[in-house]
Each structure stands twice: as C-alpha cells, then as structure tokens.
Design a protein around this motif. Structure first.
Motif, PDB file in Angstrom:
ATOM      1  N   VAL A  98      -8.081   4.035 -11.848  1.00 30.02           N
ATOM      2  CA  VAL A  98      -7.503   2.755 -12.269  1.00 30.02           C
ATOM      3  C   VAL A  98      -6.605   2.140 -11.200  1.00 30.02           C
ATOM      4  CG1 VAL A  98      -6.080   1.602 -14.001  1.00 30.02           C
ATOM      5  CG2 VAL A  98      -7.717   3.356 -14.706  1.00 30.02           C
ATOM      6  N   PRO A  99      -5.643   2.877 -10.606  1.00 27.98           N
ATOM      7  CA  PRO A  99      -4.829   2.253  -9.552  1.00 27.98           C
ATOM      8  C   PRO A  99      -5.656   1.778  -8.364  1.00 27.98           C
ATOM      9  CG  PRO A  99      -3.760   4.243 -10.340  1.00 27.98           C
ATOM     10  CD  PRO A  99      -5.140   4.230 -10.924  1.00 27.98           C
ATOM     11  N   LEU A 100      -6.721   2.534  -8.039  1.00 30.50           N
ATOM     12  CA  LEU A 100      -7.564   2.123  -6.922  1.00 30.50           C
ATOM     13  C   LEU A 100      -8.271   0.804  -7.241  1.00 30.50           C
ATOM     14  CD1 LEU A 100      -8.731   2.779  -4.149  1.00 30.50           C
ATOM     15  CD2 LEU A 100     -10.570   4.040  -5.302  1.00 30.50           C
ATOM     16  N   ILE A 101      -8.833   0.698  -8.443  1.00 33.82           N
ATOM     17  CA  ILE A 101      -9.490  -0.550  -8.846  1.00 33.82           C
ATOM     18  C   ILE A 101      -8.480  -1.696  -8.865  1.00 33.82           C
ATOM     19  CG2 ILE A 101     -10.614  -1.737 -10.773  1.00 33.82           C
ATOM     20  CD1 ILE A 101     -11.949   0.893 -11.493  1.00 33.82           C
ATOM     21  N   ASP A 102      -7.304  -1.429  -9.397  1.00 33.79           N
ATOM     22  CA  ASP A 102      -6.271  -2.461  -9.468  1.00 33.79           C
ATOM     23  C   ASP A 102      -5.869  -2.943  -8.081  1.00 33.79           C
ATOM     24  OD1 ASP A 102      -3.894  -3.871 -10.866  1.00 33.79           O
ATOM     25  OD2 ASP A 102      -2.919  -2.567  -9.406  1.00 33.79           O
ATOM     26  N   CYS A 103      -5.661  -2.004  -7.189  1.00 34.99           N
ATOM     27  CA  CYS A 103      -5.216  -2.351  -5.840  1.00 34.99           C
ATOM     28  C   CYS A 103      -6.290  -3.147  -5.098  1.00 34.99           C
ATOM     29  CB  CYS A 103      -4.885  -1.069  -5.084  1.00 34.99           C
ATOM     30  SG  CYS A 103      -3.784  -1.302  -3.684  1.00 34.99           S
ATOM     31  N   TRP A 148       0.827  -1.208   0.000  1.00 36.95           N
ATOM     32  CA  TRP A 148       0.000   0.000   0.000  1.00 36.95           C
ATOM     33  C   TRP A 148       0.862   1.259   0.000  1.00 36.95           C
ATOM     34  CZ3 TRP A 148      -5.095   0.368  -0.888  1.00 36.95           C
ATOM     35  CH2 TRP A 148      -5.862  -0.792  -0.787  1.00 36.95           C
ATOM     36  N   ILE A 149       1.968   1.231   0.722  1.00 38.96           N
ATOM     37  CA  ILE A 149       2.861   2.398   0.746  1.00 38.96           C
ATOM     38  C   ILE A 149       3.450   2.649  -0.639  1.00 38.96           C
ATOM     39  CG2 ILE A 149       5.039   3.294   1.653  1.00 38.96           C
ATOM     40  CD1 ILE A 149       4.404   1.892   4.294  1.00 38.96           C
ATOM     41  N   ILE A 150       3.940   1.590  -1.278  1.00 40.41           N
ATOM     42  CA  ILE A 150       4.518   1.731  -2.618  1.00 40.41           C
ATOM     43  C   ILE A 150       3.447   2.167  -3.613  1.00 40.41           C
ATOM     44  CG2 ILE A 150       5.622   0.477  -4.516  1.00 40.41           C
ATOM     45  CD1 ILE A 150       7.519   0.959  -2.263  1.00 40.41           C
ATOM     46  N   GLN A 151       2.254   1.644  -3.454  1.00 39.99           N
ATOM     47  CA  GLN A 151       1.155   2.035  -4.351  1.00 39.99           C
ATOM     48  C   GLN A 151       0.866   3.527  -4.250  1.00 39.99           C
ATOM     49  OE1 GLN A 151      -0.746   1.353  -7.172  1.00 39.99           O
ATOM     50  NE2 GLN A 151      -1.604  -0.496  -6.255  1.00 39.99           N
ATOM     51  N   LEU A 152       0.873   4.055  -3.028  1.00 36.18           N
ATOM     52  CA  LEU A 152       0.522   5.458  -2.810  1.00 36.18           C
ATOM     53  C   LEU A 152       1.619   6.408  -3.266  1.00 36.18           C
ATOM     54  CD1 LEU A 152      -1.529   7.465  -1.590  1.00 36.18           C
ATOM     55  CD2 LEU A 152      -0.379   7.172   0.607  1.00 36.18           C
ATOM     56  N   PHE A 153       2.873   6.067  -3.004  1.00 36.58           N
ATOM     57  CA  PHE A 153       3.961   7.008  -3.259  1.00 36.58           C
ATOM     58  C   PHE A 153       4.809   6.683  -4.496  1.00 36.58           C
ATOM     59  CE2 PHE A 153       3.229   7.505   1.350  1.00 36.58           C
ATOM     60  CZ  PHE A 153       2.949   8.863   1.372  1.00 36.58           C
ATOM     61  N   VAL A 154       4.565   5.544  -5.111  1.00 39.46           N
ATOM     62  CA  VAL A 154       5.303   5.197  -6.322  1.00 39.46           C
ATOM     63  C   VAL A 154       4.357   4.861  -7.467  1.00 39.46           C
ATOM     64  CG1 VAL A 154       6.971   3.616  -7.366  1.00 39.46           C
ATOM     65  CG2 VAL A 154       7.296   4.366  -5.013  1.00 39.46           C
ATOM     66  N   GLY A 155       3.434   3.922  -7.219  1.00 39.37           N
ATOM     67  CA  GLY A 155       2.561   3.453  -8.284  1.00 39.37           C
ATOM     68  C   GLY A 155       1.681   4.537  -8.871  1.00 39.37           C
TER      69      GLY A 155
END
Length: 672
Positions: free
Chosen positions: A346-351, A110-117
């Motif tokens: 899209v990232p939210l749906i993916d995650c 989740w951290i990588i998703q928020l600040f990198v992805g």
C-alpha cells in the motif's frame, strides 16, 4: 445463591453459570460492563469461568449487531489503497511539490516515506489486527495513554469535515462539465487576437490569470477579501456539499460491509484517467519545462525545515497514518492475515501514485508557464485550488473536452469518496466501539447514530461554503495536517515500544505472523522514526511563520483560531493522563500504564501463550495461576513461566474476579 458468593469447596459461583468448577481464565473478550452498578465500562481486572458458561453480559453481546469483517484479503488491500490514494495525491502532493521547489521536495518525501511512513503504517496495521479493536477501545493496552487514540480520532474528524467540502467542489465541476464549450475554456484575448483555450495555440501575453483560475476563484468560490468577510452561503456549494454527505451516509449505512464492496471500483478506476491525462499533457508545448522543474532539486531548499515538515505531513496525510483509520481497518482483518505484505504494497502504491500525479500536474504547469511567458514557479497560485485550476486547464486542451471533463471529475469524486468513506467510518465506528450496547444494539440505533453524525458534520461545514469559506478550509487543512499528526506518531512509538515494550509488541506480532519483525522495523520504531518526528516538530516550531493563503495574511484572531484547532488533538493526550491520575489516585495510577487483563486477541481461539486461559493449581489451600499475561508493580507479578498467588487487592482496584487465599470469592472487577 447470590452473585458473588462462594461454594463450600471454595470455587467461584456466578448467577447463570452452569459449572462452578470450570477452570478460571483471564477474560477473552473486551468487557462491556463492569460490576453491576459500576460506572466504569471497562473492568480493569476480571476472571470469568469457562467453557460453556454464558453470563448475562455475554448473552447481551451476542444479541448485538456483529462488528463485521472484510469479505476477503483483496477488500482490505483495496480499501487501504483507496484510503491512502485520495485527493491528497492528485491535489495536495503536487501543490506541496510546487510550493517547496519541485525536485527538492521529492528527496525528503522519499526519505520520510521510507523511515517514517512505512514503519508507522506497519505498526498500526499490527496494532489494530492483533486486538481487533478501534482506535479508542484499543488503548486497553495502556489506559493512561488513551488520549493518543482520542487525538487520532479528532484529527480524522477535522479532516473529514473539510475533505467533504472539497468533494463538494468536485460535484460543482462535475455538473458544470456537462456543457459545450466548457465554462472555463471560453475565448481569451491574446495580442488582439481571439483564441480559445481548447486550441493547441497557448501563447498568451499580458495575461496574469487564466480563465480556469478566474472560474475557480470567482464563479465557484465567489471569494471574499479575507476571513473577516465570510459573506453569504453559496447555495450551489451548499447543495453540492449536502449531496456529498448523502452519498457518505448511503455507503456507510451498513458499515464495513458496504464499504468493502465499493472499493473494487473506487480504488482502480482513477489510474485510467490519470494515464490519459499524462499522455495528453506530455504533448503540450512547454510540458518538458514543467517536468524539468518537477525533477530538478533546488538544493538550498533542503535546509528549510518547512520542506521536511511538509514532506512528513504529506506522508501522514496521504498514508492516513496516525489518524486512527489504519488501526480501524486492520481491526476487521483475520487474526493471522499477513499484514506485512499489505504494509509494503500500500505505501508503495501510494507513493508511486503521488509521484505519477506530479507528472500530470507539472506537464500542464509547464505549458501554462510558456503560454504566459513566466517561470514555472510563478505560473499559478498554490493552495487547495491548484487541482481545480491546472487539471481543468489540461482537460480544455484535449479533444472532446466535455467528455474528458465529465470523466475526470467523476474520477475526482471516486478517489475523494474512497478516502472520505474510510475517514468517517473511523470516526463513527470508534464511537460505536466505545458504546456498543447502545449504538450496536440494533440496526435502528446504529443507523440513526450514523445519520446524526453526518447531519452534524454537514452543519459544521456550512461556513466553508460561504464567500470566505476557502479561508476556513485552508485554516483547517494547515492546522490539522501539521503538528497533531506528528505528535500522535511520536507518542504512538513511545507508547508501544517503551511503555508497553518492544519485546512484548514483537511477541504479539509473532503470534499473528509466525515471525518477529525484521531489525529494520525495530530500528525504525524504537529510534529512527521517533527521532525524525521529534526533529521535524522542533524545527517546524523554530521556523514557524504565521498562516498565509496565497498573498493573504490571516488576522491575529485567525492565527489564534489556527492554534486552537491545532492544539485540541495534541492536548487530548496530557488531558487524558491527568483525568486518569485524578480518577484512580496516586497508588493506582501506576497500573494505568499497564495493559488491562482483557488486552489481547479478541477471539478465544487466538488467545495463546501468555494470553491463554489459566487453569489454577492449588498448594496448601492457595491457588496459583501459571503463564498469565501481565506484570504488575509492587504487590505482585504474574509473568510467563512464573507461579504467583493472586493478590487480595491491587492499588486502585477492588479485586472481585477471583478466589483469594483467604477463601473470599468475588464476581467481577470494579474501578475505584
């Protein structure tokens, strides 16, 4: 009058131009050919007359097949969802969570998703949409760093190569599902009593491998002892792989137009099946143990850099960031599409899909663990086969398992193809964009090229259908989805925020969206995202361990092959810089880090502000150009609001596109 001559009044004239006194402008579409006879297809500095003037090159461009656009906003969003939500969500994410301690993996994910992805996702959407170019040709923004685009396309090529093999597995299971009972749900012996996996009684004692595991490793793969023993091609898998490539070719035969239509089904249907599987899995005895393992973090695992590295690479792999696909998909958008919305949705749906799929997997893992009398962490071997072991195990517990198996593996085919279509379109369209006058000249050339790519990839993938093919597949997956994606992401941030400049990039985004990026995006792009990527690269290298698959350790030459595949995309970046350094020489090399004059919005009506057509003014016989787009070192500067004469020459270039103060006129620009 010959091409390149000038009229008596000093205005530029050109063969085929109707009005020699029309205002000059920076070219508004990417140059396809340089000066006649030039070897360089991207003229570095050129001014053409407009409006109502059609050069031979422009006429040829109109004769080419159109690059295409999305039929609507929903097509783009669904394509991005289909591209992002693929087998990685239902196979790779649960496997990595299983491998890295369950809940401990969710925190860095989740951290990588928020600040990198999400920041990289938004960056690439803006990048591609602004210039309407593919991941290779878009590097007119900084020609010296085109190797970043080459690296991203190479990553997509490697992923597309082995990804279709997994889809071939899905075809194998899909056809095998058309039987009753299911071939992996036959009788097992437990405490001297025969039971079936289709019953609700899952108590199994003294059993180290379930029927679904044996079916995958023995029946499907016929797995050999190691990479050293590839064995023979398994014709069933080879035919399934051929069918997979046939479907890819059929769907991509018309490029983005056909892709945009199939996503309405491929991006939505899988959620129905996953929900049904979760409901059934939650009713199994021991499911709560699996959920507990999934959600409970093992805090000590957070000190392991491999957990963070796997989280970062999974975000890259799942969102398809830094592999060129997002740049390509966004390039088919309208210039003013509000891509910020897409970058959040899209990232939210993916995650959430990955998180949701984890519940489906771990409910069954918990049931399998209780049935075998072991811990959840020891219930099944990991790797690519996890989805082909755990999911079939879950299906065999459901009423009418044959029907559910057919539907499930049909869903696996759908979500696999939804990603594979986009991956291969990235590779194919990137090459077509580089050679449009050949590959987009007509339908025949385009189709034959697509067919040649698919046939080539099929032949290259055949070793992965042998007895030892799973070892090759794991080698490719591990090497490509690690260091290469991290390096591409790092260099993209550096190129756009420090070489091109964040302020310029933010102004470009403002032209599209009507506002500059929030401070969150600026902080991530300039500092947080590259910082995290650099840290992950360093710690991943520091804690590097040789490649293993389950309990098998790869031989030294296998590890060497792993490094070769890993370094090919990475080394493309410095290799291209070196090539451009030798191509243009020392003085001209500085200009290779500056945007080409043709950089900017592809459509003339969108070229505003510093990209607007320039009308020259004249003072004392010297022509001036106001509000031009670029700054060049040493010799001159053309900047917004400034008035400077165009130079007679730029280091490394023969300036042939404008009237100089000596009165000499030239036709086009040619690279030395």
């Amino acid at each position: 009058m010959t091409e390149g001559s000038h009229t008596d009044n000093g205005q530029l004239s050109h063969n085929g131009l109707k009005d020699a006194n029309a205002p000059l402008s920076l070219i508004t579409e990417p140059m396809k050919f340089g000066h006649e006879g030039s070897k360089d297809s991207t003229a570095p500095f050129s001014l053409i007359t407009e409006p109502n003037m059609k050069s031979t090159t422009e006429l040829k461009e109109k004769e080419m097949l159109q690059r295409g656009n999305w039929g609507g906003k929903l097509e783009f969003i669904l394509t991005c969802v289909g591209y992002a939500v693929g087998l990685g969500n239902v196979w790779r994410f649960p496997y990595l969570a299983f491998k890295n301690g369950g809940g401990a993996f969710l925190i860095p994910y989740w951290i990588i998703q928020l600040f990198v992805g999400m920041p990289l996702f938004f960056m690439e959407l803006c990048f591609g949409q602004f210039a309407s170019l593919g991941p290779l040709s878009i590097w007119k923004i900084c020609p010296a760093l085109k190797g970043i685009g080459i690296a991203s396309v190479l990553v997509s090529a490697f992923i597309g190569l082995y990804y279709n093999v997994i889809i071939g597995y899905c075809f194998f299971y899909f056809f095998a599902s058309m039987s009753d009972p299911l071939p992996w749900a036959e009788e097992l012996r437990t405490n001297g009593t025969n039971v079936t996996q289709g019953s609700l009684n899952l108590t199994m004692v003294n059993s180290t491998m379930s029927k679904s595991e044996r079916y995958f490793y023995e029946t499907l793969l016929g797995m050999s002892e190691g990479l050293e023993v590839l064995g023979n091609v398994r014709w069933e898998l080879a035919l399934c792989l051929l069918l997979a490539w046939f479907v890819v070719m059929a769907v991509l035969s018309k490029g983005i137009k056909s892709l945009g239509k199939v996503v309405y089904f491929t991006a939505t249907f899988p959620y129905l099946l996953l929900t049904a599987l979760l409901v059934r899995g939650a009713t199994l005895d021991g499911a709560s143990d699996g959920i507990y393992y999934y959600l409970t973090p093992q805090w000590e695992r957070l000190a392991d850099s491999n957990v963070w590295s796997d989280a970062a690479t999974q975000v890259f792999f799942s969102l398809s960031a830094c592999s060129g696909g997002l740049v390509l998909m966004a390039s088919f958008n309208k210039f003013d599409n509000f891509c910020l919305r897409d970058a959040l949705i899209v990232p939210l749906i993916d995650c959430l899909t990955s998180f949701f799929s984890g519940f489906v997997i771990f409910t069954v893992l918990g049931a399998m663990a209780k049935a075998k009398g072991v811990e959840v962490a020891d219930v099944a071997q990991g790797g690519t086969g996890l989805a082909f072991i755990v999911y079939p195990e879950a299906i065999s517990q459901m009423p009418a398992p044959t029907v559910w198996a057919i539907l499930f593996f049909f869903m696996m085919l759908i979500i696999g193809f939804s990603s594979e279509f986009s991956i291969m379109e990235t590779v194919i369209c990137s090459l077509i964009d580089e050679f449009p006058h050949i590959l987009r000249k007509n339908w025949k050339n385009s189709t034959l090229f697509r067919l040649a790519i698919c046939l080539t990839f099929y032949c290259l993938a055949l070793p992965m259908t042998t007895n030892g093919g799973i070892y090759v597949l794991e080698l490719l997956d591990s090497s490509v989805s690690g260091f290469p994606l991290l390096f591409v992401g790092l260099f993209e941030c550096i190129a756009l925020c420090y070489v091109y400049g964040y302020n310029r990039f933010a102004s470009d985004i403002e032209m599209m969206l009507g506002r500059k990026p929030w401070i969150y995006w600026q902080a991530c792009w300039c500092c947080i995202t590259p910082g995290i990527l650099l840290a992950v690269i360093v710690f991943k290298a520091y804690q590097y361990t040789p490649l293993k698959f389950n309990d098998y350790e790869y031989p030294d030459w296998g590890v060497a092959l792993w490094w070769i595949v890993c370094l090919i995309p990475i080394l493309a970046i410095p290799a291209w810089v070196t090539y451009r350094r030798h191509a243009v020489g020392g003085q001209g090399f500085r200009g290779e880090f500056l945007p080409r004059p043709e950089w900017g919005p592809a459509s003339p009506e969108n070229r505003k502000g510093r990209y607007a057509p320039q009308v020259p003014t004249e003072q004392n016989g010297v022509k001036f150009y106001d509000n031009a787009a670029y700054e060049y070192p040493d010799k001159f500067t053309i900047a917004s609001g400034l008035r400077h004469t165009l130079p007679e020459s730029l280091p490394g270039y023969v300036n042939q596109g404008f009237q100089t103060d000596q009165g000499r006129a030239f036709s086009e620009s040619t690279k030395l």
